[in-house]
Design an enzyme around this catalytic site. Structure first.
Site, PDB file in Angstrom:
ATOM      1  N   THR A 176       0.519  -0.908   0.118  1.00 32.42           N
ATOM      2  CA  THR A 176      -0.153   0.119   0.265  1.00 32.42           C
ATOM      3  C   THR A 176       1.037   1.319  -0.141  1.00 32.42           C
ATOM      4  O   THR A 176       1.738   1.775   0.828  1.00 32.42           O
ATOM      5  CB  THR A 176      -1.366   0.198   1.315  1.00 32.42           C
ATOM      6  OG1 THR A 176      -1.448  -0.734   0.925  1.00 32.42           O
ATOM      7  CG2 THR A 176      -1.518   1.506   1.561  1.00 32.42           C
ATOM      8  N   ARG A 204     -13.714  -7.696  -1.226  1.00 35.59           N
ATOM      9  CA  ARG A 204     -12.710  -7.508   0.841  1.00 35.59           C
ATOM     10  C   ARG A 204     -12.631  -5.951   0.371  1.00 35.59           C
ATOM     11  O   ARG A 204     -12.006  -5.267  -0.898  1.00 35.59           O
ATOM     12  CB  ARG A 204     -12.130  -8.195   1.083  1.00 35.59           C
ATOM     13  CG  ARG A 204     -11.502  -7.924   1.437  1.00 35.59           C
ATOM     14  CD  ARG A 204     -10.104  -7.380   1.476  1.00 35.59           C
ATOM     15  NE  ARG A 204      -9.096  -7.647   2.896  1.00 35.59           N
ATOM     16  CZ  ARG A 204      -8.001  -5.905   2.623  1.00 35.59           C
ATOM     17  NH1 ARG A 204      -7.593  -5.807   2.018  1.00 35.59           N
ATOM     18  NH2 ARG A 204      -7.359  -6.085   4.134  1.00 35.59           N
ATOM     19  N   GLY A 206     -10.469  -3.105   2.768  1.00 37.30           N
ATOM     20  CA  GLY A 206      -9.216  -3.205   3.718  1.00 37.30           C
ATOM     21  C   GLY A 206      -9.306  -1.748   4.961  1.00 37.30           C
ATOM     22  O   GLY A 206     -10.539  -0.875   4.508  1.00 37.30           O
ATOM     23  N   ASP A 207      -8.388  -1.708   5.689  1.00 38.01           N
ATOM     24  CA  ASP A 207      -8.794  -0.117   6.073  1.00 38.01           C
ATOM     25  C   ASP A 207      -8.569   0.866   5.479  1.00 38.01           C
ATOM     26  O   ASP A 207      -8.516   2.025   5.826  1.00 38.01           O
ATOM     27  CB  ASP A 207      -7.267  -0.245   7.238  1.00 38.01           C
ATOM     28  CG  ASP A 207      -5.889  -0.489   6.604  1.00 38.01           C
ATOM     29  OD1 ASP A 207      -6.028  -1.519   5.631  1.00 38.01           O
ATOM     30  OD2 ASP A 207      -5.176  -0.086   7.223  1.00 38.01           O
ATOM     31  N   THR A 227      -0.181   1.042   6.928  1.00 30.73           N
ATOM     32  CA  THR A 227      -0.508   0.373   5.752  1.00 30.73           C
ATOM     33  C   THR A 227      -0.371  -1.084   6.862  1.00 30.73           C
ATOM     34  O   THR A 227       0.705  -1.022   8.148  1.00 30.73           O
ATOM     35  CB  THR A 227       1.020   0.198   4.992  1.00 30.73           C
ATOM     36  OG1 THR A 227       1.639  -0.885   4.133  1.00 30.73           O
ATOM     37  CG2 THR A 227       2.254   0.221   5.896  1.00 30.73           C
ATOM     38  N   GLY A 228      -0.579  -2.189   6.342  1.00 33.74           N
ATOM     39  CA  GLY A 228       0.052  -3.495   7.473  1.00 33.74           C
ATOM     40  C   GLY A 228      -1.572  -4.807   7.434  1.00 33.74           C
ATOM     41  O   GLY A 228      -2.094  -4.799   5.947  1.00 33.74           O
ATOM     42  N   GLY A 230      -4.866  -5.465   7.340  1.00 33.85           N
ATOM     43  CA  GLY A 230      -6.108  -4.146   7.312  1.00 33.85           C
ATOM     44  C   GLY A 230      -6.962  -4.615   8.323  1.00 33.85           C
ATOM     45  O   GLY A 230      -7.219  -3.761   9.134  1.00 33.85           O
TER      46      GLY A 230
HETATM   47  N1  ASP Z   1      -4.015  -2.135   4.745  1.00 32.58           N
HETATM   48  C1  ASP Z   1      -3.453  -2.893   3.356  1.00 32.58           C
HETATM   49  C2  ASP Z   1      -5.157  -3.830   3.272  1.00 32.58           C
HETATM   50  O1  ASP Z   1      -5.869  -4.363   3.878  1.00 32.58           O
HETATM   51  C3  ASP Z   1      -3.030  -3.351   2.824  1.00 32.58           C
HETATM   52  C4  ASP Z   1      -1.447  -3.000   2.891  1.00 32.58           C
HETATM   53  O2  ASP Z   1      -1.247  -1.900   3.383  1.00 32.58           O
HETATM   54  O3  ASP Z   1      -0.562  -3.276   1.667  1.00 32.58           O
HETATM   55  O4  ASP Z   1      -5.845  -3.723   2.406  1.00 32.58           O
END
Ligand code: ASP
Length: 311
Positions: A176, A204, A206-207, A227-228, A230
């Site tokens: 991300t 789906r 994410g965050d 990022t991480g 989600g």
């Molecule tokens: N946080 C992002 C998600 O869950 C993924 C990412 O950070 O790469 O969609």
């Protein structure tokens, strides 16, 4: 101490980064982060707004094939790219976000259009792409987003799943992208854009596009882009939590980000956060071995880093 006249931080994701697991040559990863800093800096140096600076920086990373946003996004289980993005203006707390878009070249620009030209905060799927068309934003064929390495990552994940391995979110590599800025007027902004997680289910979200989870900007507290994992960032309400810790509990942005990562970890997640506090101090925090990141201010040399022990 006076804060720098302006500051900018960008990220391109985090994870189990080693020289062997980078999405491309290290020099190209660093060049991408530098280019994003350059685009955001150009706006800030010209006296532009933090909102326009983060949109400019994130657009560069969306167009860069090595990062998981826009071109170069990861594939869903069905082999499609579904893109999420958000932007927030800390001065007004106006926000715009999009989820599951498949045809809009720069989702962050669509998020900004939602913020500026609609009464809504979050548009999803076809409705978001149709709004992009109405707003005159560039539309592309889904193939434009496709990068071979991401396709191979999906095939590897499917093979592992066929062997009975638990693969969702298991490789701990997040790509991300995001940016936070404080402009010369002292206003904050944040933006985040992503393809999400390899092999995610159709639909789906994410965050990243959720205001108060992966993206937050509030002149009273901080701007942050996450990022991480989600799902853990959503459950922790990470963005809102950091804002409350700064605004109501008096923590620094750095301490609030560290606390948020501990909470995410308690929920089984891992990740990284870039931030700028209302005091203008920029920074980052991550609980993974590495994070693609870069920082520029009116006072210091630009800094770009990937590995945990840099910077
Ligand atoms: N946080 C992002 C998600 O869950 C993924 C990412 O950070 O790469 O969609």
């Amino acid at each position: 101490m006076n804060p720098p006249a302006w500051s900018l931080v960008v990220h391109g994701g985090c994870g189990q980064l080693t020289p062997d697991t980078l999405p491309g040559p290290e020099s190209q990863c660093r060049a991408g982060l530098s280019a994003a800093l350059g685009a955001g800096k150009a706006v800030l140096l010209a006296g532009g707004s933090a909102v326009d600076a983060v949109a400019a920086a994130v657009s560069v990373l969306e167009d860069h094939p090595l990062f998981n946003a826009g071109r170069g996004a990861v594939f869903t289980a069905e082999g499609r790219t579904e893109l999420d993005a958000a932007i927030m203006d800390g001065a007004t707390r106006l926000a715009g976000a999009v989820a599951g878009v498949i045809r809009t070249r720069n989702p962050v620009q669509l998020a900004r259009a939602v913020m500026r030209h609609s009464p809504h905060v979050l548009l999803a799927r076809d409705g978001a792409d149709v709004f992009a068309l109405e707003q005159g934003l560039e539309q592309v064929e889904p193939g434009w987003f496709r990068v071979e390495g991401r396709w191979q990552a999906l095939q590897a994940m499917k093979a592992a799943a066929a062997r009975g391995e638990d693969v969702f979110d298991a490789d701990l590599k997040y790509g991300t992208v995001g940016a936070v800025a404080r402009d010369a007027q002292g206003h904050l902004a944040a933006a985040t854009s992503t393809g999400g997680l390899t092999g995610k289910r159709w639909g789906r979200i994410g965050d990243s596009p959720l205001i108060g989870a992966g993206t937050i900007a509030d002149d009273r507290s901080l701007a942050a882009s996450c990022t991480g994992s989600g799902e853990a960032f959503i459950r922790a309400g990470a963005g809102h939590e950091m804002g409350a810790l700064v605004r109501l509990a008096g923590l620094s942005a750095a301490d609030a980000a560290a606390r948020a990562l501990v909470d995410v970890q308690a929920l089984g997640g891992t990740g990284g956060i870039i931030f700028i506090g209302r005091d203008g101090v920029p920074g980052w925090a991550f609980s993974t071995p590495g994070m693609f990141r870069g920082r520029a201010t009116a006072c210091d040399e630009d800094e770009v880093a990937i590995w945990g022990d840099e910077g």
